[in-house]
Design an enzyme around this catalytic site. Sequence first.
Site, short mmCIF file in Angstrom:
data_model
loop_
_atom_site.label_atom_id
_atom_site.label_comp_id
_atom_site.label_asym_id
_atom_site.label_seq_id
_atom_site.Cartn_x
_atom_site.Cartn_y
_atom_site.Cartn_z
N GLY A 50 0.74 -1.32 -0.03
CA GLY A 50 -0.16 -0.01 -0.01
C GLY A 50 0.96 1.20 -0.02
N GLN A 59 -10.76 9.70 5.62
CA GLN A 59 -9.56 10.51 6.42
C GLN A 59 -9.36 12.03 5.63
OE1 GLN A 59 -7.88 10.61 9.20
NE2 GLN A 59 -6.74 12.59 8.21
N THR A 64 0.62 5.79 0.03
CA THR A 64 -0.34 6.82 0.35
C THR A 64 0.36 8.10 -0.59
OG1 THR A 64 1.28 7.75 2.05
CG2 THR A 64 -0.67 6.60 2.76
N TYR A 122 -6.87 7.36 -1.04
CA TYR A 122 -6.47 6.28 -0.05
C TYR A 122 -7.98 5.49 0.63
CZ TYR A 122 -3.85 3.69 3.69
OH TYR A 122 -3.08 2.97 4.30
N1 CAA Z 1 -9.34 17.90 9.51
C1 CAA Z 1 -9.68 19.24 8.96
N2 CAA Z 1 -9.07 20.29 8.47
C2 CAA Z 1 -7.71 19.57 8.49
C3 CAA Z 1 -7.37 18.42 9.06
C4 CAA Z 1 -8.28 17.59 9.38
N3 CAA Z 1 -7.79 16.37 9.81
N4 CAA Z 1 -6.01 18.33 8.58
C5 CAA Z 1 -5.68 19.54 7.97
N5 CAA Z 1 -6.52 20.55 7.98
C6 CAA Z 1 -6.81 21.83 7.56
C7 CAA Z 1 -5.67 22.82 7.91
O1 CAA Z 1 -6.01 22.94 9.18
C8 CAA Z 1 -5.51 23.72 6.86
O2 CAA Z 1 -6.61 24.49 6.85
P1 CAA Z 1 -6.66 26.06 6.65
O3 CAA Z 1 -5.98 26.10 5.03
O4 CAA Z 1 -7.91 26.75 6.84
O5 CAA Z 1 -5.31 26.44 7.33
C9 CAA Z 1 -5.68 22.78 5.61
O6 CAA Z 1 -6.44 21.71 6.03
C10 CAA Z 1 -4.29 22.17 5.13
O7 CAA Z 1 -3.88 23.01 4.27
P2 CAA Z 1 -2.33 22.93 3.85
O8 CAA Z 1 -1.92 23.85 2.68
O9 CAA Z 1 -1.42 22.79 4.99
O10 CAA Z 1 -2.47 21.30 3.24
P3 CAA Z 1 -1.26 20.58 2.64
O11 CAA Z 1 -1.40 20.76 1.16
O12 CAA Z 1 -0.04 21.24 3.00
O13 CAA Z 1 -1.56 19.10 3.21
C11 CAA Z 1 -1.93 17.50 4.85
C12 CAA Z 1 -1.16 18.83 4.38
C13 CAA Z 1 -1.57 16.57 3.66
C14 CAA Z 1 -3.42 17.54 4.83
C15 CAA Z 1 -1.10 16.94 5.90
O14 CAA Z 1 -1.64 17.86 7.28
C16 CAA Z 1 -1.19 15.60 6.43
O15 CAA Z 1 -0.37 14.84 5.84
N6 CAA Z 1 -2.32 15.10 7.12
C17 CAA Z 1 -2.24 13.63 7.71
C18 CAA Z 1 -3.32 13.05 6.81
C19 CAA Z 1 -3.23 11.67 7.54
O16 CAA Z 1 -3.72 11.27 8.41
N7 CAA Z 1 -2.97 10.66 6.53
C20 CAA Z 1 -2.85 9.17 7.07
C21 CAA Z 1 -1.50 8.74 6.84
S1 CAA Z 1 -1.43 7.21 7.76
C22 CAA Z 1 -2.19 6.17 6.84
O17 CAA Z 1 -2.66 6.24 5.93
C23 CAA Z 1 -1.95 4.60 7.39
C24 CAA Z 1 -3.37 4.00 7.41
O18 CAA Z 1 -3.65 3.23 7.02
C25 CAA Z 1 -3.93 4.70 8.68
#
Ligand code: CAA
Length: 242
Positions: free
Chosen positions: A85, A142, A87, A148
């Site tokens: 897998g 998510q 991401t 994903y």
């Molecule tokens: N819920 C609501 N809003 C969220 C959020 C959430 N969970 N996460 C981020 N945001 C918001 C931020 O606050 C920001 O808001 P503003 O624009 O109003 O400030 C916006 O979304 C993000 O904007 P960015 O320009 O910073 O976004 P980016 O292009 O840099 O992306 C991201 C950042 C990809 C979202 C990063 O925060 C990230 O990687 N988050 C984690 C995602 C995640 O949990 N992925 C799971 C990976 S693990 C996996 O996949 C294995 C599994 O099976 C469990």
Amino acid sequence: MGRVAIVTGGSRGIGAAISKALKEAGHTVAATYAGNDEKAAAFTDETGIKTYKWDVASFDACKDGIAKVEEELGGPVEILVNNAGITRDAPFHKMSSEHWNSVIGTNLTGLFNMTRNVWEGMRERGFGRIVNISSVNGQKGQFAQANYSAAKAGDIGFTKALAQEGARKGITVNAICPGYINTEMMSTIPEKVMNETILPQIPVGRLGEPEEIARCVLFLTSDEAAFITGSTVSANGGQYLH
Ligand code: CAA
């Protein structure tokens, strides 16, 4: 009883723990990987488990790869763990077709490509154990993972449909939905997001360990688990209850 098992993405992360656990249980294991030759060679040195390089997103590569494994390991594949897998996280307004297609190709179409190429043999022999590694994010959705979450939810539907087809042929098909597990994949998550958003949502208060998922696979692939099929095992530290 020792069987031939394939674990896709089996040389790193959760897959490496699964490969090792199956080997310890007496099976002959092939671990596939897509890119990292160095890590795969180190894994073979450490464990004695053979690694095979192919892209699960390619049907023909899966077909050829499985034939090679069966020839080299001396028997048909009776256990398949679809674990590979990737991401490509991005909020949807920034998600490209490449983000979408690569994740669907590996995480969903990969299951078709692998399973289709072992399915007829399992039907003929009247035995098979298939475990699909889905995700908590396929169950709950998510933020930044439309690709994903769609693929992983698709894995669950795939599991349920195939379980019905395999049932009379001695083939069980189950899914495991890991929560956030302590692997390299977590390094793509910003530290602030991990500490402030993710960890507080996990009642157990920590990430899971790859071995905790491997134990679920061992259980589902055992001969004794013949009555469990079409199920979804959640191992997420209480993060998502459904
Ligand atoms: N819920 C609501 N809003 C969220 C959020 C959430 N969970 N996460 C981020 N945001 C918001 C931020 O606050 C920001 O808001 P503003 O624009 O109003 O400030 C916006 O979304 C993000 O904007 P960015 O320009 O910073 O976004 P980016 O292009 O840099 O992306 C991201 C950042 C990809 C979202 C990063 O925060 C990230 O990687 N988050 C984690 C995602 C995640 O949990 N992925 C799971 C990976 S693990 C996996 O996949 C294995 C599994 O099976 C469990």
